[in-house]
Design a protein around this motif. Sequence first.
Motif, PDB file in Angstrom:
ATOM      1  N   HIS A   1      37.204  55.358  57.417  1.00  0.00           N
ATOM      2  CA  HIS A   1      37.279  54.467  58.578  1.00  0.00           C
ATOM      3  C   HIS A   1      37.569  53.038  58.117  1.00  0.00           C
ATOM      4  N   GLU A   2      36.924  52.622  57.036  1.00  0.00           N
ATOM      5  CA  GLU A   2      37.134  51.266  56.506  1.00  0.00           C
ATOM      6  C   GLU A   2      38.547  51.124  55.950  1.00  0.00           C
ATOM      7  N   LYS A   3      39.061  52.153  55.287  1.00  0.00           N
ATOM      8  CA  LYS A   3      40.436  52.119  54.781  1.00  0.00           C
ATOM      9  C   LYS A   3      41.424  51.963  55.938  1.00  0.00           C
ATOM     10  N   ARG A   4      41.177  52.720  57.010  1.00  0.00           N
ATOM     11  CA  ARG A   4      42.038  52.640  58.185  1.00  0.00           C
ATOM     12  C   ARG A   4      42.004  51.231  58.787  1.00  0.00           C
ATOM     13  N   ARG A   5      40.809  50.668  58.885  1.00  0.00           N
ATOM     14  CA  ARG A   5      40.655  49.321  59.447  1.00  0.00           C
ATOM     15  C   ARG A   5      41.404  48.302  58.581  1.00  0.00           C
ATOM     16  N   GLN A   6      41.290  48.428  57.264  1.00  0.00           N
ATOM     17  CA  GLN A   6      41.996  47.515  56.363  1.00  0.00           C
ATOM     18  C   GLN A   6      43.511  47.667  56.510  1.00  0.00           C
ATOM     19  N   PHE A   7      43.968  48.900  56.701  1.00  0.00           N
ATOM     20  CA  PHE A   7      45.400  49.134  56.888  1.00  0.00           C
ATOM     21  C   PHE A   7      45.896  48.453  58.149  1.00  0.00           C
ATOM     22  N   TYR A   8      45.140  48.567  59.247  1.00  0.00           N
ATOM     23  CA  TYR A   8      45.551  47.937  60.501  1.00  0.00           C
ATOM     24  C   TYR A   8      45.533  46.413  60.384  1.00  0.00           C
ATOM     25  N   LYS A   9      44.517  45.879  59.686  1.00  0.00           N
ATOM     26  CA  LYS A   9      44.468  44.431  59.479  1.00  0.00           C
ATOM     27  C   LYS A   9      45.680  43.994  58.665  1.00  0.00           C
ATOM     28  N   SER A  10      46.015  44.756  57.641  1.00  0.00           N
ATOM     29  CA  SER A  10      47.169  44.449  56.809  1.00  0.00           C
ATOM     30  C   SER A  10      48.450  44.510  57.634  1.00  0.00           C
ATOM     31  N   PHE A  11      48.556  45.519  58.479  1.00  0.00           N
ATOM     32  CA  PHE A  11      49.721  45.687  59.343  1.00  0.00           C
ATOM     33  C   PHE A  11      49.870  44.488  60.276  1.00  0.00           C
ATOM     34  N   GLU A  12      48.771  44.073  60.882  1.00  0.00           N
ATOM     35  CA  GLU A  12      48.816  42.942  61.801  1.00  0.00           C
ATOM     36  C   GLU A  12      49.108  41.645  61.050  1.00  0.00           C
TER      37      GLU A  12
ATOM     38  N   LYS B   1      50.891  41.294  58.377  1.00  0.00           N
ATOM     39  CA  LYS B   1      52.327  41.275  58.062  1.00  0.00           C
ATOM     40  C   LYS B   1      53.138  40.873  59.284  1.00  0.00           C
ATOM     41  N   ALA B   2      52.762  41.400  60.432  1.00  0.00           N
ATOM     42  CA  ALA B   2      53.477  41.052  61.659  1.00  0.00           C
ATOM     43  C   ALA B   2      53.299  39.573  61.989  1.00  0.00           C
ATOM     44  N   LEU B   3      52.108  39.037  61.763  1.00  0.00           N
ATOM     45  CA  LEU B   3      51.867  37.623  62.045  1.00  0.00           C
ATOM     46  C   LEU B   3      52.621  36.722  61.068  1.00  0.00           C
ATOM     47  N   ARG B   4      52.728  37.146  59.821  1.00  0.00           N
ATOM     48  CA  ARG B   4      53.448  36.342  58.819  1.00  0.00           C
ATOM     49  C   ARG B   4      54.942  36.310  59.090  1.00  0.00           C
ATOM     50  N   SER B   5      55.474  37.361  59.689  1.00  0.00           N
ATOM     51  CA  SER B   5      56.921  37.449  59.876  1.00  0.00           C
ATOM     52  C   SER B   5      57.403  36.737  61.140  1.00  0.00           C
ATOM     53  N   ARG B   6      56.511  36.014  61.830  1.00  0.00           N
ATOM     54  CA  ARG B   6      56.908  35.302  63.041  1.00  0.00           C
ATOM     55  C   ARG B   6      57.814  34.129  62.700  1.00  0.00           C
TER      56      ARG B   6
ATOM     57  N   TYR C   1      56.077  43.249  70.917  1.00  0.00           N
ATOM     58  CA  TYR C   1      56.770  43.803  69.758  1.00  0.00           C
ATOM     59  C   TYR C   1      55.758  44.378  68.764  1.00  0.00           C
ATOM     60  N   VAL C   2      54.693  43.637  68.478  1.00  0.00           N
ATOM     61  CA  VAL C   2      53.659  44.115  67.554  1.00  0.00           C
ATOM     62  C   VAL C   2      52.988  45.361  68.125  1.00  0.00           C
ATOM     63  N   ASP C   3      52.723  45.369  69.422  1.00  0.00           N
ATOM     64  CA  ASP C   3      52.120  46.544  70.059  1.00  0.00           C
ATOM     65  C   ASP C   3      53.025  47.765  69.949  1.00  0.00           C
ATOM     66  N   ALA C   4      54.325  47.543  70.122  1.00  0.00           N
ATOM     67  CA  ALA C   4      55.271  48.658  70.000  1.00  0.00           C
ATOM     68  C   ALA C   4      55.265  49.209  68.579  1.00  0.00           C
ATOM     69  N   LEU C   5      55.219  48.330  67.597  1.00  0.00           N
ATOM     70  CA  LEU C   5      55.142  48.785  66.199  1.00  0.00           C
ATOM     71  C   LEU C   5      53.852  49.552  65.947  1.00  0.00           C
ATOM     72  N   ARG C   6      52.755  49.053  66.513  1.00  0.00           N
ATOM     73  CA  ARG C   6      51.465  49.715  66.346  1.00  0.00           C
ATOM     74  C   ARG C   6      51.487  51.102  66.983  1.00  0.00           C
ATOM     75  N   GLU C   7      52.074  51.214  68.159  1.00  0.00           N
ATOM     76  CA  GLU C   7      52.166  52.518  68.836  1.00  0.00           C
ATOM     77  C   GLU C   7      53.020  53.491  68.035  1.00  0.00           C
TER      78      GLU C   7
END
Length: 128
Positions: A5-16, A18-23, A98-104
């Motif tokens: 569960h913690e690995k998954r949470r870290q992955f989602y934080k990392s994903f978000e 990256k999306a925030l950095r690419s703005r 856009y970030v939500d679409a990537l997440r989905e």
Amino acid sequence: MPIEHEKRRQFYKSFEAKALRSRSVLTRFSDDLTATFGSSTFLVLNGFRFGIWIVINLNLTPIAPYDPFPFGLLTMIVSLEAIFLSIFVLVSQNRSSYVDALREELHLQVNLIAEEEITKTLEVLAEL
């Protein structure tokens, strides 16, 4: 299980992250303005500013009115403020969409992998 569960949470934080950095610069600016202008502090300050404007221009203070009733200048300023605020909010919402679409899409891929693994597990169980 908690480790997964913690690995998954870290992955989602990392994903978000990256999306925030690419703005783009404009999107970052819009996000910052939306955060600022979406606060209750901004609401209170705006109400206070407009209240003072109206009191002054109703000739209720010793200060000479500069925008007498029906407050044409105030109306123009409020309209321009509303136009720009809505543009900034729309830019921020487009980025969020856009970030939500990537997440989905990511969720769909994870679900497909999980479905394949479950199918394999069921096949192994059926053979047993």
